[in-house]
Design a protein around this motif. Structure first.
Motif, short mmCIF file in Angstrom:
data_model
loop_
_atom_site.label_atom_id
_atom_site.label_comp_id
_atom_site.label_asym_id
_atom_site.label_seq_id
_atom_site.Cartn_x
_atom_site.Cartn_y
_atom_site.Cartn_z
N GLN A 111 98.68 41.63 88.98
CA GLN A 111 99.53 41.38 88.80
C GLN A 111 100.25 40.05 87.95
O GLN A 111 99.76 39.01 87.38
CB GLN A 111 100.05 41.47 90.27
N PHE A 112 101.54 40.86 87.58
CA PHE A 112 102.23 39.89 86.52
C PHE A 112 103.51 39.74 86.65
O PHE A 112 104.04 40.77 86.98
CB PHE A 112 101.98 40.11 85.21
N MET A 113 104.56 38.87 86.50
CA MET A 113 105.95 39.01 86.72
C MET A 113 106.74 39.35 84.94
O MET A 113 106.16 38.82 84.33
CB MET A 113 105.93 37.61 87.22
N ILE A 114 107.46 39.68 84.55
CA ILE A 114 108.63 40.51 83.80
C ILE A 114 109.80 40.20 84.43
O ILE A 114 110.28 39.86 85.91
CB ILE A 114 108.22 41.58 83.71
N ALA A 115 110.32 39.59 83.08
CA ALA A 115 112.58 39.34 83.56
C ALA A 115 112.75 40.59 83.64
O ALA A 115 112.24 41.83 83.79
CB ALA A 115 113.05 38.76 82.46
N VAL A 170 100.96 42.99 78.24
CA VAL A 170 100.44 44.69 78.01
C VAL A 170 99.10 43.92 77.47
O VAL A 170 98.16 44.79 77.55
CB VAL A 170 100.92 45.86 77.19
N GLY A 171 99.86 42.95 75.99
CA GLY A 171 98.03 43.04 75.93
C GLY A 171 96.82 41.77 76.14
O GLY A 171 96.16 42.67 76.58
N ILE A 172 97.54 41.15 76.95
CA ILE A 172 96.97 40.25 77.82
C ILE A 172 96.40 40.86 79.27
O ILE A 172 94.94 40.99 79.07
CB ILE A 172 97.39 39.20 78.45
N MET A 173 96.41 42.33 79.51
CA MET A 173 95.53 42.73 80.71
C MET A 173 95.08 43.52 79.88
O MET A 173 94.07 44.10 80.73
CB MET A 173 97.66 43.50 81.07
N ARG A 174 95.14 44.27 78.95
CA ARG A 174 94.23 45.03 78.17
C ARG A 174 93.11 44.11 77.83
O ARG A 174 91.87 44.87 77.82
CB ARG A 174 94.94 45.61 76.56
N LEU A 204 101.52 50.48 81.44
CA LEU A 204 102.05 49.37 81.56
C LEU A 204 103.31 49.64 80.63
O LEU A 204 104.26 48.88 81.11
CB LEU A 204 101.34 48.07 80.70
N THR A 205 102.86 50.18 79.45
CA THR A 205 104.47 49.68 78.63
C THR A 205 105.25 51.04 79.12
O THR A 205 106.74 50.55 79.13
CB THR A 205 104.00 50.39 76.84
N GLN A 255 107.43 37.79 75.63
CA GLN A 255 106.48 37.16 76.05
C GLN A 255 106.01 38.13 77.50
O GLN A 255 105.21 38.54 77.80
CB GLN A 255 107.06 36.28 77.19
N ASP A 256 107.03 38.81 77.85
CA ASP A 256 106.81 39.96 79.07
C ASP A 256 105.99 41.55 77.72
O ASP A 256 105.02 41.29 78.55
CB ASP A 256 108.25 41.05 79.18
#
Length: 140
Positions: free
Chosen positions: A4-8, A24-28, A55-56, A19-20
């Motif tokens: 899980q990740f937080m976004i604005a 998507v790239g990090i999760m990939r 994710l997008t 940064q948000d």
């Protein structure tokens, strides 16, 4: 895998902060590493497409502040689920010929169905999921 990740929070057509969008790239990369760890690297291209699109879609359209990505193997299928916790009317909608976006969910559904899998929306639109059939050598 369950990440899980937080976004604005986003409202309207404002682009997500860099940064948000980079999450998507990090999760990939995390998903690709998990596939390698489980011996499922043959599925990497298809999974990267599905992860990117789901994710997008959540990032751009949900208005949420937290997105989850879950990969599980169930009965000969890899299940990829993205949840944003926001019930909505998410559904694949055909894009016009001149549209520059709007084909992601249709592409995910077609990819899943082509290989005997499925695409769906759960929890009133708070989760989009896809199943991809495991290749024969990966089912053993």
């Amino acid at each position: 895998m369950n990440e899980q990740f937080m976004i604005a929070p986003r409202h309207g057509a404002v682009a997500p902060p860099p940064q948000d969008a980079s999450r998507v790239g990090i999760m990939r990369r995390i998903a690709a590493a998990r596939l390698r760890y489980c011996g499922l690297e043959a599925m990497t291209d298809d999974v990267m497409l599905v992860v990117s699109e789901l994710l997008t879609n959540a990032l751009l359209h949900s208005g949420t502040t937290e997105i989850g990505l879950k990969l599980t193997v169930e009965e000969g299928f890899l299940r990829i689920a993205v949840s944003d916790g926001v019930p909505s009317g998410i559904a694949p909608v055909p894009a016009g010929e001149e549209a520059e976006s709007g084909r992601g969910l249709i592409l995910v559904a077609a990819l899943a169905q082509h290989g005997g899998g499925a695409f769906g929306i759960s929890d009133g639109g708070a989760e989009a999921w896809c199943t991809l059939a495991l290749a024969r050598q990966e089912r053993s």
